[in-house]
Design an enzyme around this catalytic site. Sequence first.
Site, PDB file in Angstrom:
ATOM      1  N   LEU A  30      90.798   1.102  88.011  1.00 30.98           N
ATOM      2  CA  LEU A  30      92.495   1.324  87.410  1.00 30.98           C
ATOM      3  C   LEU A  30      92.653   1.403  86.678  1.00 30.98           C
ATOM      4  CD1 LEU A  30      94.414   1.000  89.733  1.00 30.98           C
ATOM      5  CD2 LEU A  30      94.509  -1.487  89.479  1.00 30.98           C
ATOM      6  N   SER A  96      85.078  -1.693  89.002  1.00 28.64           N
ATOM      7  CA  SER A  96      86.055  -2.200  89.153  1.00 28.64           C
ATOM      8  C   SER A  96      86.865  -0.770  90.777  1.00 28.64           C
ATOM      9  CB  SER A  96      87.330  -2.254  88.004  1.00 28.64           C
ATOM     10  OG  SER A  96      87.994  -3.217  88.074  1.00 28.64           O
ATOM     11  N   GLN A  97      87.893  -0.833  90.540  1.00 30.94           N
ATOM     12  CA  GLN A  97      88.462  -0.090  91.874  1.00 30.94           C
ATOM     13  C   GLN A  97      87.842   0.773  91.877  1.00 30.94           C
ATOM     14  OE1 GLN A  97      92.663   1.511  92.541  1.00 30.94           O
ATOM     15  NE2 GLN A  97      91.803   3.332  91.579  1.00 30.94           N
ATOM     16  N   ASP A 213      84.951 -13.259  84.143  1.00 28.78           N
ATOM     17  CA  ASP A 213      86.334 -11.629  84.380  1.00 28.78           C
ATOM     18  C   ASP A 213      87.035 -11.255  83.935  1.00 28.78           C
ATOM     19  OD1 ASP A 213      85.330  -8.977  85.686  1.00 28.78           O
ATOM     20  OD2 ASP A 213      87.324  -9.878  86.493  1.00 28.78           O
ATOM     21  N   HIS A 268      86.924  -8.452  82.131  1.00 33.12           N
ATOM     22  CA  HIS A 268      86.623  -7.711  83.108  1.00 33.12           C
ATOM     23  C   HIS A 268      86.497  -6.103  81.898  1.00 33.12           C
ATOM     24  CE1 HIS A 268      87.277  -5.286  86.426  1.00 33.12           C
ATOM     25  NE2 HIS A 268      88.356  -4.812  86.049  1.00 33.12           N
TER      26      HIS A 268
END
Length: 287
Positions: A30, A96-97, A213, A268
């Site tokens: 994202l 991630s996404q 994260d 993250h």
Amino acid sequence: MIRNFINFVLSCVLLAVVCGYRPVVIVHGLFDGPKQFVKLGTFISETHPGTNVTTVDLYDNMASLKPLWQQVEGFRKAVLPIMESATDGIHFICFSQGGLVCRGLLATLPKHNVHSLIFLSSPLAGQYGETSYLKKVFPKDIKSGVYRLCYNCWGQKISICNFWNDPHQRVKYLKSNTYLALLNGESKTPNITEWRERFLGIKKLVLIGGPDDGVITPWQSSLFGFYDSNETVVEMRKQRWYQMDVFGLKTLDSRGDVVQCVVPGVGHVFWHSNITVYKECIEKWLT
Ligand SMILES: *[C@@H]1O[C@H](CO)[C@@H](O)[C@H](O)[C@H]1NC(C)=O
Ligand SMILES: *[C@@H]1O[C@H](CO)[C@@H](O)[C@H](O)[C@H]1NC(C)=O
Ligand SMILES: *[C@@H]1O[C@H](CO)[C@@H](O)[C@H](O)[C@H]1NC(C)=O
Ligand SMILES: *[C@@H]1O[C@H](CO)[C@@H](O)[C@H](O)[C@H]1NC(C)=O
């Protein structure tokens, strides 16, 4: 003996020269894009010279908020030619996404040849937490109210809502979610049998995440763990969809092909640029 050994070494060298390493496809997360993955590309070419690394340049930055099924369509068109020209298969690194995009990709590519499927801090069981990311999209809502925006047909047109998993709104989640709940076999879809077969077509599933994260919430979602209705984290093997083997995770695990790599001390946005993470969790799966 020695002669056999020399022949063996020679054939390995030949293999590496002729066939090289399998191509690597990186799927971003994202609010980012290929720019953020230059360093990861450098790590790969240093340890595995000659690897063809592609970070797909689609749905970058704000466009990453587009609904995930739509993104899957776009990514599929980009990834298909890479797969087709890689006779020996490819590897996926999904951040991630992007991990959820990769789940959708695998589900909808009939003859994929993905060897290692590497999920780098990806909310595989969903997301339930306020983060700086979320505040860009839902400035006023606290997490307990986000479901009002997400759990309807308009909300499902925003990527985050496709994996927003409010443990206090189970019924609404199952009813309105059009993406993660289907892929994880939480709500029924006739496609699950086919998706499961394709998921089982991979050779290794590598799950990477860690307690520092700061974005993925709970962080164990990167390892397929998630909150129960008391917001207590229930680990992967105790999840219903694991125990029922709905989408193949249990089978993959009993085959010995699920690897978890937990690294503390990584925020993250640093997962893909941290050499320790690369060395410990990624390098060996990219042959
Ligand atoms: C890498 O793979 C892509 C897609 O298969 C191909 O178009 C490109 O030419 C390859 N690059 C190199 C340097 O081999
Ligand atoms: C689900 O299956 C139907 C019927 O085979 C197919 O038309 C549809 O494209 C599939 N959807 C996805 C997202 O795979
Ligand atoms: C939640 O906590 C309550 C009170 O401690 C307990 O009775 C209940 O069984 C818990 N529910 C779950 C799903 O663990
Ligand atoms: C990389 O990860 C290691 C292992 O947790 C951590 O100690 C280190 O601080 C991280 N480095 C950066 C630049 O984030």
